[in-house]
Design an enzyme around this catalytic site. Structure first.
Site, PDB file in Angstrom:
ATOM      1  N   GLU A  67       0.856  -1.192   0.000  1.00  0.00           N
ATOM      2  CA  GLU A  67       0.000   0.000   0.000  1.00  0.00           C
ATOM      3  C   GLU A  67       0.886   1.234   0.000  1.00  0.00           C
ATOM      4  O   GLU A  67       1.834   1.326   0.783  1.00  0.00           O
ATOM      5  CB  GLU A  67      -0.885   0.094   1.260  1.00  0.00           C
ATOM      6  CG  GLU A  67      -2.076  -0.812   1.308  1.00  0.00           C
ATOM      7  CD  GLU A  67      -2.934  -0.531   2.553  1.00  0.00           C
ATOM      8  OE1 GLU A  67      -2.860   0.581   3.107  1.00  0.00           O
ATOM      9  OE2 GLU A  67      -3.674  -1.454   2.957  1.00  0.00           O
TER      10      GLU A  67
ATOM     11  N   GLU B 278     -13.602   5.623  -0.972  1.00  0.00           N
ATOM     12  CA  GLU B 278     -14.518   4.724  -0.249  1.00  0.00           C
ATOM     13  C   GLU B 278     -15.263   5.525   0.817  1.00  0.00           C
ATOM     14  O   GLU B 278     -14.689   5.912   1.831  1.00  0.00           O
ATOM     15  CB  GLU B 278     -13.719   3.568   0.370  1.00  0.00           C
ATOM     16  CG  GLU B 278     -13.041   2.700  -0.676  1.00  0.00           C
ATOM     17  CD  GLU B 278     -12.095   1.679  -0.063  1.00  0.00           C
ATOM     18  OE1 GLU B 278     -12.578   0.762   0.634  1.00  0.00           O
ATOM     19  OE2 GLU B 278     -10.868   1.814  -0.267  1.00  0.00           O
TER      20      GLU B 278
ATOM     21  N   LYS C 144     -15.508   4.585   4.875  1.00  0.00           N
ATOM     22  CA  LYS C 144     -14.349   4.429   5.749  1.00  0.00           C
ATOM     23  C   LYS C 144     -14.442   5.448   6.877  1.00  0.00           C
ATOM     24  O   LYS C 144     -14.885   6.575   6.689  1.00  0.00           O
ATOM     25  CB  LYS C 144     -13.050   4.630   4.963  1.00  0.00           C
ATOM     26  CG  LYS C 144     -12.806   3.543   3.913  1.00  0.00           C
ATOM     27  CD  LYS C 144     -11.359   3.501   3.477  1.00  0.00           C
ATOM     28  CE  LYS C 144     -10.502   2.829   4.523  1.00  0.00           C
ATOM     29  NZ  LYS C 144      -9.125   2.584   4.062  1.00  0.00           N
TER      30      LYS C 144
ATOM     31  N   GLU D 253      -9.075   9.510   4.776  1.00  0.00           N
ATOM     32  CA  GLU D 253      -9.348   8.079   4.636  1.00  0.00           C
ATOM     33  C   GLU D 253     -10.344   7.782   3.520  1.00  0.00           C
ATOM     34  O   GLU D 253     -10.311   6.704   2.928  1.00  0.00           O
ATOM     35  CB  GLU D 253      -9.867   7.504   5.952  1.00  0.00           C
ATOM     36  CG  GLU D 253      -8.806   7.309   7.012  1.00  0.00           C
ATOM     37  CD  GLU D 253      -7.765   6.265   6.610  1.00  0.00           C
ATOM     38  OE1 GLU D 253      -8.156   5.177   6.170  1.00  0.00           O
ATOM     39  OE2 GLU D 253      -6.563   6.566   6.720  1.00  0.00           O
TER      40      GLU D 253
END
Length: 461
Positions: free
Chosen positions: A266, A320, A323, A329
Site C-alpha cells: 500500500e 470509499e 471508511k 481516509e
C-alpha cells in the site's frame, strides 16, 4: 494509497511466469477496497481495470462476486485472510484447510490468485491479534502444501511502518524490540523458506503531515530536491518513500534477514483531507502518484538495494465513502465511484484518458487546485436524496434559491442535480468541514467542478 498508471502496467509487466515474482523494471498494481455503498459492480470494475491495462490487483478479503468477476481476466490477484479470522486460523489447520478449499481452490485456475495476505497491519490491530499471526501463516502454508498450491501461491502479511522502532536515518532502521523474537523473526523465516516477499504498507504522506516543518514537500512528492544523506552509511536519498523502504531493509538485515525481498502493498496520497492534515490535496496526490510511476519505470532499486526494482500496489482504486477516521481516509481513490478520474496526471508529458467510452471529465484548471465540492451520489435511493435535499434547503440553511423554477440552476430539472447544488451550498456554508458532505451516504466530496447544465457551483459561501 494510480490507475492513471493503469495503462502503464502493460509496459511495466513483462512478468515472469514464476508466481509472485516481478518484472526487472518494477511493477505497479492497485488495491481494490470496497468499504463503500456506491461502487460499481465487480464486473464493471474488472472492465475498468482491463481498459486501463492493470493486470495486478490486491483485495482485502475473498468476496466471491469479486473473485468470480476476475476469472479469465488476465489479472493477477492477491487475496487476504482478514484479521478477524486469525485466531481461528491459528488454532486449527482444519480451519485453514476449509478456508483454502472454499476461498482459493474453488476459484483457481480461472482466477489467477498469486498470493495470500494473512492479516493486515496486525501489530496495530486493536483486537490484539499479533500472537495469532505466525501460527495462522504457518497453518495457511500447510494447507497450501496439502492441496499442492504452495508453489503457485505465496503467503505474507502486510506490516505498517509503525512496526519500526527507528526509521531515521534509514541505515538505523530497526524493529520494535517487543516484536522481534515473538513474531518478526519467525515470520521472516517463513517468508524466506517459502521464497515470498515481506509486504509493507508505506505512506510518505503520514510522515510529511506529522513533520512538515522538517520534511521537504518536494522530497515527499518525488520532485527535484536537494536530497538527504544518510549519516550512517553516506547514501543519498532523493525521495522519502525510498528512505522508508530502506529503513525496513535495514531492520530486516539487523535481525539476520538481509536476503528477504520486499513488496510495497500500500502507498498513496489523499486528494482531500481535514484542515490539520497538512499536504492533503488533489495537486499533491497527482504529483505523488505521477512521480511514483516514473520512479518505478526507471527500474532502479533503492540506494540500499539498487538492483532490486520497486514493486508497488497503489492505494486505492476508488474513494470509499464508508471508511471511518479523518477525511483523508475517504479520499485516496484514483477514481470516483462513477469511474471518472479524481485528478489528471501527466505521464511522459501527456494526459492519460481514463476510459474512452466514458464522458470525459473537464480537467481541473489551476485556479481550482485545492478546492472541493459536494455532490449527490446518483446511486443512492431517491428517498435519501430527497431527504437530504429537504434538510439542506430547510434546517441546514443552504441557499436553494438558484434551483427554484426559472432560476439559474433549475435546469437540468433532476433530483440529483438539485440535490447536488443544495448539498454543495450546505458544504461550502459550513466551511467544507468534516462530516458536512455526507447526508446519510447520499453525497460525497469531489475535487473537480461539478457539471450540471450551465449551472456553476460556488466554492465559498
Amino acid at each position: 494509497m494510480a490507475v492513471f498508471v493503469l495503462s502503464l502496467v502493460l509496459l511495466l509487466s513483462s512478468f515472469s511466469a514464476i508466481p509472485f515474482t516481478y518484472a526487472d523494471s518494477g511493477m505497479i498494481g492497485v488495491n481494490y477496497g470496497r468499504i463503500a455503498d456506491n461502487l460499481p459492480a465487480p464486473e464493471k470494475v474488472v472492465e475498468l481495470l482491463k481498459t486501463q491495462g492493470i493486470n495486478r490487483v490486491k483485495l482485502y478479503d475473498t468476496e466471491k462476486t469479486v473473485l468470480t468477476a476476475l476469472a479469465n481476466s488476465g489479472i493477477k490477484v492477491v487475496v487476504s485472510l482478514p484479521n478477524e479470522n486469525l485466531a481461528s486460523a491459528a488454532a486449527d489447520q482444519s480451519y485453514t484447510d476449509t478456508w483454502v478449499q472454499e476461498n482459493i481452490k474453488k476459484y483457481i485456475p480461472a482466477t489467477d490468485i498469486e498470493a495470500i495476505a494473512v492479516g493486515n497491519e496486525v501489530f496495530v490491530d486493536p483486537r490484539n491479534t499479533t500472537t495469532y499471526l505466525v501460527p495462522a501463516m504457518t497453518n495457511v502454508q500447510s494447507s497450501l502444501v496439502k492441496f499442492n498450491l504452495d508453489k503457485s501461491i505465496k503467503i505474507s502479511s502486510p506490516i505498517a511502518l509503525s512496526a519500526l522502532a527507528s526509521s531515521y536515518p534509514p541505515s538505523a532502521g530497526s524493529f520494535k524490540p517487543e516484536l522481534i523474537e515473538p513474531v518478526i523473526k519467525p515470520m521472516l523465516d517463513l517468508i524466506r523458506k517459502t521464497s515470498s516477499h515481506l509486504m509493507v504498507n508505506a505512506y510518505p504522506f503520514f510522515a510529511y503531515a506529522a513533520n512538515a516543518d522538517k520534511i521537504s514537500l518536494d522530497y515527499a512528492l518525488f520532485k527535484d530536491n536537494a536530497g538527504n544523506v544518510d549519516s550512517g552509511n553516506g547514501l543519498k536519498y532523493n525521495s522519502l518513500l525510498d528512505a522508508q523502504i530502506d529503513a525496513v531493509f535495514a531492520a530486516m538485515s539487523a535481525v539476520g534477514f538481509n536476503d528477504v525481498k520486499l513488496v510495497v502493498t500500500e502507498t498513496g496520497w489523499p486528494s482531500a483531507g481535514d484542515e490539520n492534515e497538512i499536504g492533503a490535496g488533489s495537486a499533491n496526490a497527482a504529483s505523488y502518484n505521477g512521480g511514483l510511476v516514473k520512479r518505478v519505470l526507471t527500474g532502479n532499486g533503492t540506494p540500499l538495494k539498487p538492483k532490486e526494482p520497486l514493486n508497488v500496489y497503489l492505494f486505492a482504486l476508488f474513494n470509499e465513502n464508508q471508511k471511518t477516521g479523518p477525511t483523508s481516509e475517504r479520499n485516496y481513490g484514483l477514481f470516483y465511484p462513477n469511474e471518472n478520474k479524481v485528478y489528471d496526471v501527466s505521464l511522459s508529458g501527456k494526459s492519460t484518458p481514463v476510459n474512452d467510452n466514458k464522458e470525459k471529465v473537464v480537467p481541473v484548471k489551476p485556479s481550482h487546485v485545492g478546492q472541493t465540492w459536494c455532490v449527490a451520489n446518483g446511486k443512492t435511493t431517491k428517498e435519501k436524496l430527497q431527504e437530504g435535499l429537504d434538510y439542506a434547503c430547510g434546517e441546514g440553511g443552504a441557499d436553494c434559491r438558484p434551483i427554484q423554477p426559472g432560476a439559474t440552476c433549475y435546469n437540468p430539472e433532476s433530483l440529483e442535480a438539485h440535490a447536488s447544488y443544495a448539498f454543495n451550498s450546505y458544504y461550502q456554508k459550513n466551511a467544507r468541514g468534516v462530516g458536512t458532505c455526507n447526508f446519510g451516504g447520499a453525497a460525497y466530496v469531489v475535487s473537480q467542478p461539478p457539471k450540471y447544465g450551465k449551472c456553476e457551483f460556488p466554492t465559498e459561501h
